[in-house]
Design a protein around this motif. Structure first.
Motif, PDB file in Angstrom:
ATOM      1  N   HIS A 254       0.842  -1.225  -0.067  1.00 31.85           N
ATOM      2  CA  HIS A 254      -0.145  -0.057   0.034  1.00 31.85           C
ATOM      3  C   HIS A 254       0.768   1.467   0.018  1.00 31.85           C
ATOM      4  O   HIS A 254       0.281   2.205   0.013  1.00 31.85           O
ATOM      5  N   GLY A 255       2.074   1.094  -0.249  1.00 34.93           N
ATOM      6  CA  GLY A 255       3.159   2.330  -0.414  1.00 34.93           C
ATOM      7  C   GLY A 255       3.455   2.952   0.971  1.00 34.93           C
ATOM      8  O   GLY A 255       4.083   4.350   0.933  1.00 34.93           O
ATOM      9  N   SER A 256       2.909   2.621   2.250  1.00 34.90           N
ATOM     10  CA  SER A 256       3.533   3.370   3.251  1.00 34.90           C
ATOM     11  C   SER A 256       5.065   3.201   3.451  1.00 34.90           C
ATOM     12  O   SER A 256       5.684   2.209   2.919  1.00 34.90           O
ATOM     13  N   ARG A 257       5.478   4.172   4.215  1.00 30.65           N
ATOM     14  CA  ARG A 257       7.102   4.163   4.480  1.00 30.65           C
ATOM     15  C   ARG A 257       7.227   4.021   5.938  1.00 30.65           C
ATOM     16  O   ARG A 257       6.530   4.640   6.736  1.00 30.65           O
ATOM     17  N   PHE A 258       8.229   3.453   6.369  1.00 30.39           N
ATOM     18  CA  PHE A 258       8.521   3.183   7.639  1.00 30.39           C
ATOM     19  C   PHE A 258      10.104   3.624   8.024  1.00 30.39           C
ATOM     20  O   PHE A 258      10.925   3.390   7.204  1.00 30.39           O
ATOM     21  N   ALA A 259      10.091   4.085   9.170  1.00 31.27           N
ATOM     22  CA  ALA A 259      11.663   4.565   9.654  1.00 31.27           C
ATOM     23  C   ALA A 259      12.394   3.303   9.867  1.00 31.27           C
ATOM     24  O   ALA A 259      11.853   2.136   9.861  1.00 31.27           O
ATOM     25  N   LEU A 260      13.705   3.683   9.968  1.00 29.43           N
ATOM     26  CA  LEU A 260      14.641   2.437  10.379  1.00 29.43           C
ATOM     27  C   LEU A 260      14.171   1.578  11.511  1.00 29.43           C
ATOM     28  O   LEU A 260      14.281   0.438  11.577  1.00 29.43           O
ATOM     29  N   ALA A 261      13.657   2.432  12.485  1.00 32.50           N
ATOM     30  CA  ALA A 261      13.265   1.595  13.632  1.00 32.50           C
ATOM     31  C   ALA A 261      12.119   0.972  13.567  1.00 32.50           C
ATOM     32  O   ALA A 261      11.418   0.117  14.631  1.00 32.50           O
ATOM     33  N   GLY A 262      11.345   1.024  12.387  1.00 35.52           N
ATOM     34  CA  GLY A 262      10.096   0.350  12.224  1.00 35.52           C
ATOM     35  C   GLY A 262       8.863   0.966  12.128  1.00 35.52           C
ATOM     36  O   GLY A 262       8.701   2.147  12.090  1.00 35.52           O
TER      37      GLY A 262
END
Length: 71
Positions: free
Chosen positions: A63-71
């Protein structure tokens, strides 16, 4: 069948990430060389995220969401 296996020692440089989809683990090695591990399963759709090398984030292919390195 002869497959080369990439290990963390030779396959994950500083500031680089990878996903172990079989284990549902997302790994990131920071600039100091420390290894960080989080779940690779997107909390919204249940897909395994993918490493975005250019932006240094985790992207969900469902769905195109992005997550930071920590999740």
């Amino acid at each position: 069948m002869n497959q080369k296996r990439t290990t963390l020692r030779d396959g994950l440089s500083k500031n680089q990430g990878m996903v172990l989809t079989e284990l549902h683990v997302a790994l990131y090695r920071d600039g100091e060389g420390e290894l960080h591990a989080v779940s690779s399963v997107c909390t919204h759709k249940g897909c395994d995220v993918e490493w975005n090398e250019r932006d240094k984030v985790w992207d969900c292919p469902c769905h195109g969401s992005r997550f930071a390195l920590a999740g």
